[in-house]
Enzyme design. Structure first.
Site, PDB file in Angstrom:
ATOM      1  N   CYS A  21     -18.428   0.901 -23.353  1.00  0.00           N
ATOM      2  CA  CYS A  21     -18.170   2.323 -23.852  1.00  0.00           C
ATOM      3  C   CYS A  21     -16.935   2.069 -24.949  1.00  0.00           C
ATOM      4  O   CYS A  21     -15.958   1.593 -24.504  1.00  0.00           O
ATOM      5  CB  CYS A  21     -17.667   3.244 -23.006  1.00  0.00           C
ATOM      6  SG  CYS A  21     -17.248   5.143 -23.519  1.00  0.00           S
ATOM      7  N   CYS A  49     -14.079   4.415 -23.454  1.00  0.00           N
ATOM      8  CA  CYS A  49     -13.273   4.104 -22.408  1.00  0.00           C
ATOM      9  C   CYS A  49     -13.397   2.649 -21.904  1.00  0.00           C
ATOM     10  O   CYS A  49     -12.801   2.225 -20.802  1.00  0.00           O
ATOM     11  CB  CYS A  49     -13.659   5.090 -21.124  1.00  0.00           C
ATOM     12  SG  CYS A  49     -15.293   4.768 -20.320  1.00  0.00           S
ATOM     13  N   CYS A  98     -21.767   8.201 -20.503  1.00  0.00           N
ATOM     14  CA  CYS A  98     -20.963   7.249 -20.051  1.00  0.00           C
ATOM     15  C   CYS A  98     -20.615   7.749 -18.456  1.00  0.00           C
ATOM     16  O   CYS A  98     -20.232   8.921 -18.532  1.00  0.00           O
ATOM     17  CB  CYS A  98     -20.025   6.901 -20.673  1.00  0.00           C
ATOM     18  SG  CYS A  98     -18.572   5.953 -20.031  1.00  0.00           S
ATOM     19  N   CYS A 109     -16.315   8.422 -19.020  1.00  0.00           N
ATOM     20  CA  CYS A 109     -15.661   9.247 -19.847  1.00  0.00           C
ATOM     21  C   CYS A 109     -16.946  10.474 -20.456  1.00  0.00           C
ATOM     22  O   CYS A 109     -16.406  11.428 -21.051  1.00  0.00           O
ATOM     23  CB  CYS A 109     -14.905   8.737 -21.211  1.00  0.00           C
ATOM     24  SG  CYS A 109     -16.503   8.103 -22.223  1.00  0.00           S
ATOM     25  N   CYS A 131     -31.968   3.659 -25.746  1.00  0.00           N
ATOM     26  CA  CYS A 131     -31.707   3.457 -27.479  1.00  0.00           C
ATOM     27  C   CYS A 131     -30.561   4.063 -27.485  1.00  0.00           C
ATOM     28  O   CYS A 131     -30.127   5.514 -27.329  1.00  0.00           O
ATOM     29  CB  CYS A 131     -32.946   4.326 -27.983  1.00  0.00           C
ATOM     30  SG  CYS A 131     -32.871   4.215 -29.705  1.00  0.00           S
TER      31      CYS A 131
END
Length: 172
Positions: A88, A91, A136, A139, A159
């Protein structure tokens, strides 16, 4: 045999071998994929809007914090084929292994599965259609969507917006 809470417990060779085989199978399936401890979820990261704006590029902020979508074909991560992991951009939580990446022809980085405890999903009813949004787990940043038109073994296509991720090559 031994006593445990007033009950006699017997661990025979067959039980021990069965437990060892299950542990070995688990390790074989999960080897090489970074993950959290079984059943663990990542510590949540909560920042103010101003802190997110400082931390992210304008494009990453628009996607991760405002549920935007990058233009297809605009992310260099779509053409990334080295061994490594995708994390991510907000984070740094590891999200996907390069071993599960495939070329979907859509113009966005696509994967057939995610790393354990890396994502959450929720229903998205934007644009007069129902889709499954991927976020995510740490976060709560918007990453993209998952569809049922991917390759085996899952049949799924995660995707993802490349601007919402960072790639870290595997060490040689």
């Amino acid at each position: 045999m031994h006593e445990l809470n007033g009950m006699t417990q017997h661990v025979d060779r067959r039980t021990l071998l069965r437990a060892s085989a299950l542990a070995g199978a688990f390790l074989a399936v999960s080897s090489g994929l970074p993950s959290l401890a079984a059943g663990a979820s990542p510590a949540k990261l909560r920042l103010s809007d101003a802190e997110w704006r400082k931390r992210l590029s304008p494009a990453a902020y628009r996607v991760l914090r405002r549920d935007g979508t990058e233009q297809p074909g605009s992310s260099p991560l779509d053409a990334e084929h080295r061994a490594g992991r995708f994390s991510c951009a907000g984070c740094a939580l590891p999200l996907f292994s390069s071993r599960t990446k495939f070329d979907s022809g859509t113009g966005w980085p696509s994967f057939w599965t995610h790393l354990p405890d890396a994502i959450t999903k929720r229903e998205d009813r934007v644009l007069l259609m129902t889709r499954t949004e991927v976020r995510c787990a740490r976060c709560d940043g918007h990453l993209g969507h998952v569809f049922n038109d991917g390759p085996r073994p899952t049949g799924l296509r995660y995707c993802m917006n490349g601007v919402a991720m960072r790639f870290t090559p595997a060490r040689a």
